[in-house]
Design an enzyme around this catalytic site. Structure first.
Site, PDB file in Angstrom:
ATOM      1  CB  SER A 297      36.940  18.722  -7.025  1.00 43.57           C
ATOM      2  OG  SER A 297      36.902  19.954  -6.329  1.00 43.57           O
ATOM      3  CB  THR A 298      37.448  15.570 -11.946  1.00 41.13           C
ATOM      4  OG1 THR A 298      37.607  16.718 -12.791  1.00 41.13           O
ATOM      5  CG2 THR A 298      35.966  15.263 -11.766  1.00 41.13           C
TER       6      THR A 298
END
Length: 699
Positions: A297-298
């Site tokens: 999710s970065t």
């Protein structure tokens, strides 16, 4: 007689011919004779040193010695004392404990050399790389026939410190050559050229009266200066070692960058190795640049940034979280697809919703434009960092399901350095900077700068306003009640960041189980004008049932960023409580200690005198600083001594350390529990202070 005369004249004629002819059977006799009696030896030169940005030596050549024994009795003719080994048993008995060998093995080597009429013998690996201390001990024994040859060995004074970055160099055939890391990348600059001396000598090596000596001067290698900051690197190494010991993960990757310039200030990996003693190495590669993986999710940072830049994003718009169907695939949020009901896209970012990211990619922004922005962020090319073995990620972006998963960091693969490079645009008001490790190259002889690196802007994928909006959104991930990065909060600085949890693939299938993830975080602080950009990823840590995957990641992030920002003397930016009116530190420098203390106590509840002098030489924080009432105020006297630091905050310790120009190493977070310099000790400039911090205990 006739036969004898014929043979005699043939031999005599041959001698005359050999003596008068220049060549015999194609051999130049004079050159042959010169070669036979000419001896030569090399003059050592030093490989260039490697420094950090502040001049701390990270790699240099250290002299070592090779021991040998002369066993030819003819070498000692008419010499007193003898210069060859006269008693093999005595020599072996005295050398054995110093060479860590069996006496019988040493004696056998010497005796076999004598039996085979050799001039000298050596003692294998045990007789090489001998330290100067051991050499001095052996010389004190005054053993006949024992001598040494000086050699150079590459030495790394900090052991595992940045070992994947610095790499190592190995001695081979008398030369030192880089094998990995900077040692390999900068080989042409670091490499030395040995000199040489040749002369004519007798059969025992003694120079002739007219030796025809010829000398070629040696040339030392040039010095390489890196952008690494030794103190920030130490903060990182200590944090990684602690997490490695506590959680035993398969892999840790972490790096700290100056987003304004692209300078890498710290970079490390686990597993690591000690370049002074290679042993068994689990991983030769610098994973930050050489390991491609699904980042998780970065990646949403860049999906949201693209939508904001394109002008199609409205954070208050609502969507239904939980699941989202695309052709041939169903996207689910990380809470087993349950979601949180209808929520806004801003809240979707805070909660790290895969559904929100997929809807932005396929509906709000569209896959074509998303792919264009990811290209603008340089995700489909190497960063060009000056480290070896950089790899390029791989896009999987053909089907709608692949386009959706790429938007939240699954399917497509990238390296950590690609993620950090793209994130510089968010931290640096839209300007994307090329990461670099080499600061400059200087002459080891004169110090002249031969080459100097400069920061390089490589694109501007988003505007300044978009960058600020994304940072603000990332800030809410840390501060909001529903944010996934609440445990990452810093004590004194605002933090903008995004967590990541990426699934692991094995044999073409995603692994299951709560530990089989890469837990990561991309953070920048202070939020409004980031001085540091940091990325951390921990793969498959051994978690207890009650522990979250973010715990080892948040420990590294908090420890490194908090300590580094204080070390850099960055002003804390967390706002004071509005209900508290800030107070000003009065100027009491030059006053008597008692008078100054009483004056300060009228305003501040915590005033501490440092030392037992009668006059005030400084006040920390400095006069005219704006502080709160409960701020610890330190009154420095003209006879300072180390105070009891128990209960000091990290900020107060760093103020004291900076004032006295001390070196510091901190362990943990919170307030001081232990200190290495005892209370009452004199404070010496350049001294080394270690403090152990811990959160305050609950009553």
């Amino acid at each position: 007689m006739v036969a004898f005369a014929i043979v005699f004249f043939i031999i005599a004629g041959r001698f005359i011919y050999i003596e008068t002819a220049e060549t015999v059977e194609g051999v130049d006799l004079q050159k042959w004779a010169e070669d036979i009696r000419t001896s030569s030896y090399e003059i050592d030169a030093d490989r260039g040193k490697i420094y950090d940005k502040n001049g701390m030596v990270l790699a240099y050549d250290r002299p070592t010695y090779r021991i040998y024994a002369i066993v030819d009795p003819e070498y000692s003719v008419n010499l007193d004392p003898p210069r060859h080994v006269t008693d093999a048993s005595e020599t072996a008995d005295k050398l054995a404990p110093l060479l860590d060998m069996e006496a019988s093995e040493i004696r056998k080597t010497i005796e076999e050399g004598q039996e085979n009429e050799r001039f000298q013998v050596e003692f294998g690996s045990s007789g090489r790389s001998i330290s100067q201390e051991t050499r001095d001990e052996i010389e004190e024994l005054e053993l006949n026939g024992i001598a040494f040859k000086q050699e150079s060995k590459r030495y790394y004074p900090n052991g595992k410190f940045a070992s994947h970055v610095i790499g190592f160099a190995r001695s081979q055939d008398g030369n030192i050559n880089g094998v990995t890391g900077i040692e390999k990348q900068m080989e042409e600059h670091l490499q030395e050229e040995k000199g040489k001396i040749s002369y004519e000598r007798d059969k025992y090596g003694t120079k002739l009266l007219d030796p025809n000596e010829v000398m070629t001067e040696p040339e030392n290698g040039n010095d390489v200066h890196l952008t690494i900051d030794q103190k920030i690197q130490t903060f990182l190494e200590d944090a990684l070692s602690q997490v490695d010991e506590q959680y035993s993960p398969e892999k840790i990757m972490a790096a700290v960058m100056d987003p304004d310039t692209g300078e890498i200030l710290a970079m490390s990996n686990r597993p690591s190795y000690n370049p002074n003693n290679i042993g068994d190495v689990d991983n030769w590669y610098n994973d930050i640049v050489s390991y491609t993986f699904e980042p998780g999710s970065t990646m949403k940072i860049f999906t949201w940034a693209a939508a904001i830049e394109e002008g199609v994003y409205k954070g208050s718009d609502m969507f239904k979280s939980g699941t989202y169907k695309v052709p041939g695939h169903t996207i689910g949020d990380h809470n087993n697809g349950e979601g949180w009901g209808p929520i806004s896209y801003d809240e979707g970012f805070q909660r790290s919703s895969n559904v929100a990211s997929s809807k932005i990619a396929l509906e709000v922004l569209g896959p074509t434009k998303l792919r264009k922005y990811l290209t603008d962020f340089h995700f489909d090319e190497k960063t060009g960092i000056d480290l070896p073995n950089e790899k390029n990620g791989r896009f999987v972006f053909n089907k709608p399901s692949e386009q959706a998963t790429t938007s939240f960091g699954q399917g497509s693969t990238f390296t950590a350095i690609q993620l950090m490079t793209a994130a510089t645009s968010v931290a640096n008001d839209g300007k994307m900077m090329r990461p670099y490790m080499l600061s400059k190259i200087t002459s080891s002889e004169t110090g002249e700068v031969l080459k100097e690196n400069k920061s390089e802007e490589i694109g501007q994928p988003i505007s300044e306003s978009t960058a600020k909006q994304v940072r603000d959104l990332m800030g809410t991930v840390v501060t909001s009640e529903q944010g996934t990065a609440q445990s990452f909060k810093l004590d004194d600085y605002t933090l903008a960041g995004k967590t990541g949890t990426a699934q692991m693939i094995e044999n073409g299938r995603y692994l299951t189980g709560r530990n089989n993830y890469i837990f990561s975080f991309m953070g920048m602080a202070p939020k409004e004008d980031p001085e540091l950009l940091m990325y951390v990823a921990v793969q498959q840590p051994d978690l207890e049932v009650t522990e979250l995957g973010s715990e080892p990641v948040s420990y590294i992030t908090r420890t490194v960023l908090e300590n580094s920002l204080h070390y850099m003397d960055i002003q804390p930016d967390k706002e004071l409580d509005e209900s508290i009116s800030p107070l000003t530190i009065p100027d009491v420098i030059g006053k008597g200690t008692s008078t100054a203390k009483e004056e300060l106590k009228q305003t501040f509840t915590s005033v501490e005198v440092i030392g037992n002098g009668g006059e005030v030489t400084a006040v920390l924080p400095q006069p005219d600083s704006k502080v709160v009432e409960n701020q610890r105020v330190m009154v420095i006297t003209d006879k300072p001594t180390m105070p009891d630091l128990t209960g000091y905050s990290a900020r107060d310790v760093h103020r004291l350390v900076k004032h006295f120009n001390l070196n510091i190493e901190t362990m943990g977070n919170g307030f001081v529990q232990k200190q290495s310099i005892p209370e009452g000790s004199s404070i010496k400039e350049g001294g080394y202070l270690v403090v152990e911090l811990a959160p305050p205990r609950e009553e």
